[in-house]
Design a protein around this motif. Structure first.
Motif, PDB file in Angstrom:
ATOM      1  N   GLY A   1      -5.607   0.587  -1.618  1.00  0.00           N
ATOM      2  CA  GLY A   1      -4.397   0.750  -0.844  1.00  0.00           C
ATOM      3  C   GLY A   1      -3.341  -0.468  -1.078  1.00  0.00           C
ATOM      4  O   GLY A   1      -4.063  -1.478  -0.721  1.00  0.00           O
TER       5      GLY A   1
ATOM      6  N   GLY B   1       1.076  -1.789  -0.585  1.00  0.00           N
ATOM      7  CA  GLY B   1       2.483  -1.601  -0.497  1.00  0.00           C
ATOM      8  C   GLY B   1       2.674  -1.133   0.982  1.00  0.00           C
ATOM      9  O   GLY B   1       2.232   0.013   1.394  1.00  0.00           O
ATOM     10  N   VAL B   2       2.917  -2.123   1.876  1.00  0.00           N
ATOM     11  CA  VAL B   2       2.902  -2.034   3.130  1.00  0.00           C
ATOM     12  C   VAL B   2       4.303  -2.068   3.851  1.00  0.00           C
ATOM     13  O   VAL B   2       4.454  -2.516   5.219  1.00  0.00           O
ATOM     14  N   ALA B   3       5.430  -2.033   2.934  1.00  0.00           N
ATOM     15  CA  ALA B   3       6.835  -2.109   3.538  1.00  0.00           C
ATOM     16  C   ALA B   3       6.848  -0.918   4.762  1.00  0.00           C
ATOM     17  O   ALA B   3       6.410  -0.040   4.459  1.00  0.00           O
ATOM     18  N   GLU B   4       7.890  -1.473   5.345  1.00  0.00           N
ATOM     19  CA  GLU B   4       8.171  -0.278   6.599  1.00  0.00           C
ATOM     20  C   GLU B   4       8.859   1.009   6.223  1.00  0.00           C
ATOM     21  O   GLU B   4       9.565   0.843   5.037  1.00  0.00           O
TER      22      GLU B   4
ATOM     23  N   GLY C   1       7.784   4.418   6.088  1.00  0.00           N
ATOM     24  CA  GLY C   1       7.065   5.301   5.347  1.00  0.00           C
ATOM     25  C   GLY C   1       5.664   5.188   5.427  1.00  0.00           C
ATOM     26  O   GLY C   1       5.053   4.425   6.170  1.00  0.00           O
ATOM     27  N   ASP C   2       4.858   5.905   4.297  1.00  0.00           N
ATOM     28  CA  ASP C   2       3.438   5.948   4.235  1.00  0.00           C
ATOM     29  C   ASP C   2       2.940   4.526   3.419  1.00  0.00           C
ATOM     30  O   ASP C   2       3.834   3.836   2.741  1.00  0.00           O
ATOM     31  N   LEU C   3       1.727   4.273   3.266  1.00  0.00           N
ATOM     32  CA  LEU C   3       1.289   3.238   2.273  1.00  0.00           C
ATOM     33  C   LEU C   3       2.040   3.668   0.827  1.00  0.00           C
ATOM     34  O   LEU C   3       1.890   4.625   0.628  1.00  0.00           O
ATOM     35  N   GLY C   4       2.340   2.496   0.233  1.00  0.00           N
ATOM     36  CA  GLY C   4       2.945   2.687  -1.157  1.00  0.00           C
ATOM     37  C   GLY C   4       2.324   3.655  -2.103  1.00  0.00           C
ATOM     38  O   GLY C   4       2.484   4.444  -2.584  1.00  0.00           O
TER      39      GLY C   4
ATOM     40  N   GLU D   1       1.875   7.200  -1.022  1.00  0.00           N
ATOM     41  CA  GLU D   1       3.038   7.944  -1.258  1.00  0.00           C
ATOM     42  C   GLU D   1       3.118   8.460  -2.701  1.00  0.00           C
ATOM     43  O   GLU D   1       3.511   9.638  -3.187  1.00  0.00           O
TER      44      GLU D   1
ATOM     45  N   ARG E   1      10.534  -6.554   5.512  1.00  0.00           N
ATOM     46  CA  ARG E   1       9.894  -5.742   6.708  1.00  0.00           C
ATOM     47  C   ARG E   1       8.761  -5.026   6.298  1.00  0.00           C
ATOM     48  O   ARG E   1       8.423  -4.424   5.382  1.00  0.00           O
TER      49      ARG E   1
ATOM     50  N   ASP F   1       5.211  -2.476   7.645  1.00  0.00           N
ATOM     51  CA  ASP F   1       4.862  -1.446   8.586  1.00  0.00           C
ATOM     52  C   ASP F   1       3.645  -1.921   9.566  1.00  0.00           C
ATOM     53  O   ASP F   1       2.801  -2.071   9.121  1.00  0.00           O
TER      54      ASP F   1
END
Lengths: 286, 291
Positions: free
Chosen positions: A174, A176-179, A181-184, A187, B22, B24
């Motif tokens: 896992g 990709g933790v950008a805000e 949505g879901d885990l990159g 997705e 940013r 999550d």
């Protein structure tokens, strides 16, 4: 008549085959109790994924006695599990076996070995060289181990060969933790599963593991996507789970009647184009 | 709400747009708690030891550790030197009250001063700072015996810039926050309930009076993080960043810090002699047969 299957979203130990065999026994018993005809384990479920030099230590032939326990357990329920296969000419492969009725009935060797970014498969393993379908009670099936599925041609070849089910055992880290949505990774995988299932009118059975290896988290999120593009079942992210779902051959038939893309597929044109580009002879049968 | 495309593919580098940083927070929190729990067990340990300075990096680390392992399994060490501020102690105590872990104070002034008193030469303040960082770490490792793991608190910005002491504050068994830029770490801190006073105060290593990170570095974390994000995470070349409007001198300076300090981020080099050598071609995972 639909067929019930189980996905063992588990956390194999790295390089501890004996412990992993015990772990498999427990999940197999749970899947059996849930009435499943098949239990599918993730990529390299018997050995762990980031093996590095351990790959050679845990490798065995597909008929090695240490896998006899899996074969024995398959008298009551079909089992798809991952191991490091040492071929007759001593090459190491990432392999997924399918055991049924006490016997190994099919082995797929991972063809596409990711060797970039956080992946190093190509350093430790040799590639498989074929995509072959096989039969079991659930229907004609092809196996795409992790990166195999990311190559569009893999599920295409299986669907063209008559598969209605693509089993995709994975060890997907896992990231990709950008805000927003879901885990990159989640997705990307879900997009892929849904696209293949809908446009090839097959079942995509995505089987991912959980747990950590050297700081890298496997995100789980296993799912069964039906040929109409709906998510028939989905496991939670990051937690162990026995995911139960149904494979319905009649849904495949209905979707293919409604949406006959596969019937109309022109493999001859695909082949002619590829053969022409590679300068290979191509015999037209017309 | 950022679009899927922006998150997975197209991000326009813009020096005035901090939004690519940013995160999550709920997802990150979950991933880090599982990481701490799982990798502590795999090391066959059950407690965590964290050096708590009163700053935001160690605050986030110790709070996550308390959630992952239970506060009763976390030992926080506040290790002041005579230049450390009373505010830092107060902040460490606030955290201990809020998150329920044990906080112990172990002053390091005596041993650091005794060591340097015996030196004949003139001692640079950087040497004293490094000695303090290594003194603290030696205490954390001592207190981790026999069943504790030392948690690292170096964030991604510090690791990339090399703004830390090798085998000092950078040393640890596992590091939960090393893939978060300072800006992202502050965002996570607020979401997990770290008091605002800790999150908003100017970051300092407190190695000498009046020292602040940004004063010593000569640029802000906000500027550095955005450049590092595009350079490292997005693989843009320095020239491309300048084309997109980033300050050329700052880009060059940051790129050079990343390059020059790379030695701090890798294991020591071993002279290759034999057929199989630790670190070169004896490559086993650390979680080898771990539970």
């Amino acid at each position: 008549m639909s067929i019930r299957i189980a996905i063992a979203q588990c956390a194999p130990a790295l390089g501890a085959v004996k412990r992993n065999l015990d772990m498999h026994d427990k999940w197999i018993a749970r899947a059996k109790a849930a009435g499943a005809r098949l239990v599918i384990f993730p990529e390299l479920s018997l050995t762990g994924y980031y093996l590095k030099d351990l790959a050679a230590d845990v490798a065995c032939a597909a008929d090695d006695p240490q896998l006899a326990r899996i074969a024995e357990a398959s008298r009551d329920i079909d089992i798809s599990a991952g191991f490091v296969e040492r071929s007759a000419d001593a090459k190491l492969h990432i392999a997924q076996g399918h055991w049924s009725g006490g016997k190994l009935v099919h082995v797929h060797r991972k063809v596409y070995l990711p060797t970039y970014g956080i992946f190093d498969d190509g350093r430790y393993f040799g590639p498989g060289d074929r995509f072959e379908t096989y039969q079991w009670a659930g229907g004609t099936t092809g196996v795409a181990i992790c990166e195999d599925l990311w190559h569009v041609s893999t599920p295409y070849l299986y669907a063209a060969a008559g598969a209605t089910i693509v089993l995709a055992p994975s060890a997907s880290p896992g990231r990709g933790v950008a805000e927003g949505g879901d885990l990159g990774t989640a997705e990307s995988c879900r997009l892929m599963d849904r696209f293949y299932a809908s446009y090839l009118t097959v079942y995509i059975v995505y089987v991912n593991r959980v747990g950590h290896e050297d700081g890298i988290a496997f995100w789980g999120g296993s799912e069964i996507v039906a040929p109409d593009g709906t998510v028939a079942a989905r496991a939670p992210e990051f937690d162990e789970d026995l995911l139960i779902g149904e494979i319905d051959p009649e849904l495949v038939a209905r979707e293919r009647a409604r949406n006959p893309l596969l019937r109309d597929e022109r493999e001859d044109i695909v082949l002619r184009n590829i053969a022409g580009r590679l300068g290979l002879p191509f015999d037209r049968r017309d | 709400m950022t679009s899927t495309l922006a998150r997975t593919g197209v991000v326009r580098p813009d020096p005035k747009d901090p939004s690519p940083l940013r995160i999550d927070e709920a997802l990150v929190r979950k991933m880090l708690i599982l990481f701490i729990r799982d990798e502590t067990v795999k090391a066959r340990l059950r407690r965590a030891v964290v050096g708590v300075s009163g700053g935001v990096d160690s605050a986030v680390t110790v709070a996550l550790a308390a959630e992952a392992l239970g506060p009763e399994n976390v030992l926080a060490l506040f290790t002041p030197y005579r230049t450390s501020s009373p505010e830092s102690r107060d902040h460490a105590q606030q955290l201990s009250r809020k998150f329920g872990f044990t906080l112990e104070e172990v002053p390091i002034t005596e041993q650091v001063d005794a060591y340097f008193r015996a030196r004949k030469e003139k001692v640079d303040k950087v040497r004293i700072g490094n000695k303090m960082a290594r003194e603290r770490k030696s205490i954390e490792y001592d207190r981790s015996w026999p069943d504790g793991i030392v948690l690292g608190t170096s964030n991604k910005t510090e690791l990339l810039l090399g703004y830390g002491t090798q085998f000092g504050d950078m040393a640890c068994g596992i590091n939960p926050v090393g893939d978060l830029y300072k800006t992202q770490l502050r965002e996570l801190a607020l979401s997990i309930g770290i008091p605002e006073a800790i999150v908003r105060k100017p970051p300092t290593a407190e190695l000498w009076e009046g020292q602040t990170d940004e004063g010593e570095l000569g640029f802000t974390y906000a500027d550095a993080d955005l450049i590092l994000y595009h350079m490292v995470d997005r693989r843009l070349r320095p020239a491309e960043l300048v084309e997109h409007g980033f300050d050329a001198q700052l880009v060059a300076r940051i790129r050079e810090l990343v390059r020059r300090n790379h030695y701090k981020r890798v294991m020591p080099l071993i002279a290759k002699l034999s057929l199989r050598t630790v670190g070169h071609d004896f490559l086993y995972p650390r979680d080898w047969e771990a539970d």
